[in-house]
Design a protein around this motif. Structure first.
Motif, PDB file in Angstrom:
ATOM      1  N   VAL A  14       0.838  -1.203   0.000  1.00  0.00           N
ATOM      2  CA  VAL A  14       0.000   0.000   0.000  1.00  0.00           C
ATOM      3  C   VAL A  14       0.874   1.254   0.000  1.00  0.00           C
ATOM      4  CG1 VAL A  14      -1.720   1.302   1.318  1.00  0.00           C
ATOM      5  CG2 VAL A  14      -1.920  -1.180   1.109  1.00  0.00           C
ATOM      6  N   LEU A  15       1.944   1.237   0.781  1.00  0.00           N
ATOM      7  CA  LEU A  15       2.856   2.381   0.796  1.00  0.00           C
ATOM      8  C   LEU A  15       3.488   2.578  -0.577  1.00  0.00           C
ATOM      9  CD1 LEU A  15       4.587   1.804   4.252  1.00  0.00           C
ATOM     10  CD2 LEU A  15       2.783   3.442   3.705  1.00  0.00           C
ATOM     11  N   GLU A  16       3.782   1.482  -1.266  1.00  0.00           N
ATOM     12  CA  GLU A  16       4.332   1.581  -2.615  1.00  0.00           C
ATOM     13  C   GLU A  16       3.281   2.143  -3.576  1.00  0.00           C
ATOM     14  OE1 GLU A  16       7.097   1.550  -5.539  1.00  0.00           O
ATOM     15  OE2 GLU A  16       7.456   1.111  -3.412  1.00  0.00           O
ATOM     16  N   ALA A  17       2.042   1.654  -3.454  1.00  0.00           N
ATOM     17  CA  ALA A  17       0.958   2.123  -4.328  1.00  0.00           C
ATOM     18  C   ALA A  17       0.661   3.601  -4.110  1.00  0.00           C
ATOM     19  CB  ALA A  17      -0.294   1.295  -4.095  1.00  0.00           C
ATOM     20  N   ALA A  18       0.895   4.079  -2.886  1.00  0.00           N
ATOM     21  CA  ALA A  18       0.610   5.479  -2.566  1.00  0.00           C
ATOM     22  C   ALA A  18       1.504   6.450  -3.329  1.00  0.00           C
ATOM     23  CB  ALA A  18       0.767   5.704  -1.060  1.00  0.00           C
ATOM     24  N   LYS A  19       2.575   5.940  -3.933  1.00  0.00           N
ATOM     25  CA  LYS A  19       3.466   6.802  -4.722  1.00  0.00           C
ATOM     26  C   LYS A  19       2.852   7.171  -6.078  1.00  0.00           C
ATOM     27  CE  LYS A  19       7.559   4.624  -2.654  1.00  0.00           C
ATOM     28  NZ  LYS A  19       8.745   3.766  -2.926  1.00  0.00           N
ATOM     29  N   THR A  20       1.776   6.459  -6.472  1.00  0.00           N
ATOM     30  CA  THR A  20       1.124   6.719  -7.753  1.00  0.00           C
ATOM     31  C   THR A  20       0.110   7.844  -7.604  1.00  0.00           C
ATOM     32  OG1 THR A  20       1.324   4.379  -8.360  1.00  0.00           O
ATOM     33  CG2 THR A  20      -0.249   5.705  -9.616  1.00  0.00           C
ATOM     34  N   PRO A  21       0.302   8.987  -8.248  1.00  0.00           N
ATOM     35  CA  PRO A  21      -0.647  10.094  -8.102  1.00  0.00           C
ATOM     36  C   PRO A  21      -1.973   9.778  -8.792  1.00  0.00           C
ATOM     37  CG  PRO A  21       1.008  10.640  -9.744  1.00  0.00           C
ATOM     38  CD  PRO A  21       1.432   9.342  -9.139  1.00  0.00           C
ATOM     39  N   TYR A  22      -3.031  10.415  -8.324  1.00  0.00           N
ATOM     40  CA  TYR A  22      -4.340  10.228  -8.951  1.00  0.00           C
ATOM     41  C   TYR A  22      -4.436  11.097 -10.201  1.00  0.00           C
ATOM     42  CZ  TYR A  22      -9.375   9.916  -9.650  1.00  0.00           C
ATOM     43  OH  TYR A  22     -10.626   9.676 -10.191  1.00  0.00           O
ATOM     44  N   VAL A  23      -4.811  10.475 -11.297  1.00  0.00           N
ATOM     45  CA  VAL A  23      -5.028  11.204 -12.552  1.00  0.00           C
ATOM     46  C   VAL A  23      -6.445  10.887 -13.020  1.00  0.00           C
ATOM     47  CG1 VAL A  23      -4.292  11.562 -14.924  1.00  0.00           C
ATOM     48  CG2 VAL A  23      -2.581  11.040 -13.158  1.00  0.00           C
ATOM     49  N   ALA A  24      -7.293  11.885 -13.063  1.00  0.00           N
ATOM     50  CA  ALA A  24      -8.701  11.675 -13.403  1.00  0.00           C
ATOM     51  C   ALA A  24      -8.855  11.240 -14.854  1.00  0.00           C
ATOM     52  CB  ALA A  24      -9.490  12.960 -13.158  1.00  0.00           C
ATOM     53  N   SER A  25      -9.893  10.457 -15.092  1.00  0.00           N
ATOM     54  CA  SER A  25     -10.250  10.030 -16.448  1.00  0.00           C
ATOM     55  C   SER A  25     -11.179  11.070 -17.062  1.00  0.00           C
ATOM     56  CB  SER A  25     -10.940   8.666 -16.385  1.00  0.00           C
ATOM     57  OG  SER A  25     -11.515   8.346 -17.631  1.00  0.00           O
TER      58      SER A  25
END
Length: 375
Positions: A168-179
């Motif tokens: 989860v900590l690794e996944a948190a590095k991915t910023p949210y980009v809206a569709s």
């Protein structure tokens, strides 16, 4: 040379055991020896829990209204207290930390009788029954969502958050980009072992009510009970929607990070992971949860702007379609919700929990701890 011994006490469920395991890893890195007290299910965890010793201790639940069953439970818990007291006398822990569930009652009660520093961690926004029974006796309370206030319990509560998995900590590095526009829209739907059936029943009918253009954008990942997988897949296939359906996904953290919108139950671990990764969510509290803890957890995320709370009883297929369709067409709203969720995340929960554990082990008071860098 080890700094000392910390005894962790956790029930035999993942919800209680995972934060204990996260704390164990953090304490071991800091030079502590960690041991685990749990119930008879302990052998299931002996292979991977990072403890130098695992102590099975008798306990029992107090849910029955039958006085004979209750008396038997009390007797079993008391025998567990005696077991735990002997273990504590032998290993001489610097602190005992409990993570909820009835298996934590005997070791924590025994520790308080022996004047060993004690701490309990509560994952949910509403304290569970076992932790409520111990709250008045322990030295400190760590909360996933519990408030720090002036009440007797709040005064000794430190809101550390809930430790989350390394993935989860690794996944948190991915910023949210809206569709936006006609881009693919990834929808993640999951509900845990008890809560998934409602989504299996309701979601395909809701997706059928979306416009053709919206359905073409959708890529759905949905958790379903094994008995429901085939019918859920068939329902989506009839709609021409791209979907993956499974009882379990080993890469759930990565799927959370990839999602444009999450629809889920609101257990403590789920809400904590959504917040740390920072994804917009429609939260549907499991209506049969004890103490309505899921509703309180969901409310905590909603208060930060990270999600919307929708009681299951209000969610007809028409209502779900309106919610999902409306958000698909409003990427700015989704981006704002993602930011709100991220603001509520506590990626440093394991570190904060270890800091508090060390403070209690050194017999520092909670008020002194709060005056420090963790105020």
């Amino acid at each position: 040379m080890a700094r000392g011994v910390i005894l962790l006490a956790a029930g035999g469920t993942g919800g209680h055991l995972f934060p204990a395991e996260a704390l164990a890893h953090e304490l071991i890195e800091r030079g502590w020896t960690v041991q685990l007290a749990t119930d008879e299910r302990a052998e299931r965890f002996a292979g991977h829990f990072p403890a130098t010793a695992i102590h099975p201790i008798q306990s029992a639940t107090m849910g029955s209204k039958n006085p004979i069953v209750v008396l038997g439970a009390f007797w079993k818990i008391w025998r567990g207290v005696r077991q735990a007291s002997a273990i504590i006398g032998r290993i001489k822990p610097d602190a005992v930390v409990g993570f909820g569930g009835y298996p934590t009652l005997p070791p924590l009660y025994a520790a308080t009788r022996r004047k060993v520093p004690t701490l309990i961690h509560e994952q949910n926004a509403v304290m569970g029954r076992a932790n409520r029974a111990l709250a008045g006796r322990v030295d400190a309370i760590a909360g996933g969502f519990l408030p720090q206030d002036t009440s007797a319990v709040g005064a000794k509560t430190v809101t550390t958050g809930n430790p989350v998995r390394p993935a989860v900590l690794e996944a948190a590095k991915t910023p949210y980009v809206a569709s936006t526009g006609e881009q693919p829209f990834r929808l993640l739907v999951f509900g845990g072992s008890q809560g998934a059936q409602f989504f299996s029943d309701a979601m395909p009918g809701a997706i059928a009510l979306l416009s053709d253009a919206q359905r073409k954008r959708l890529a759905i990942t949905q958790q379903a009970r094994a008995d429901d997988v085939a019918r859920v897949k068939a329902a989506y296939a009839a709609l021409g929607v791209a979907v993956e359906v499974s009882p379990f996904f080993t890469d759930m953290a990565a799927r959370l990070a990839a999602a444009h919108l999450v629809i889920s139950r609101s257990g403590a671990s789920t809400v904590s992971e959504i917040a740390v990764i920072g994804r917009p969510a429609l939260l549907v509290p499991y209506p049969y949860a004890l103490d309505h803890d899921q509703a309180a957890n969901a409310a905590a995320l909603a208060a930060a702007g990270g999600g919307e709370v929708h009681p299951q009883s209000t969610l007809s297929p028409e209502r779900i379609a309106a919610l999902v369709g409306g958000l698909m067409d409003n990427p700015d709203r989704l981006a704002a919700m993602a930011a709100g969720a991220k603001s509520a995340g506590r990626p440093d929960a394991a570190r904060l929990l270890a800091d508090l554990t060390e403070a209690i082990a050194s017999r520092k008071s909670v008020s002194d701890f709060k005056k420090g860098t963790h105020a």
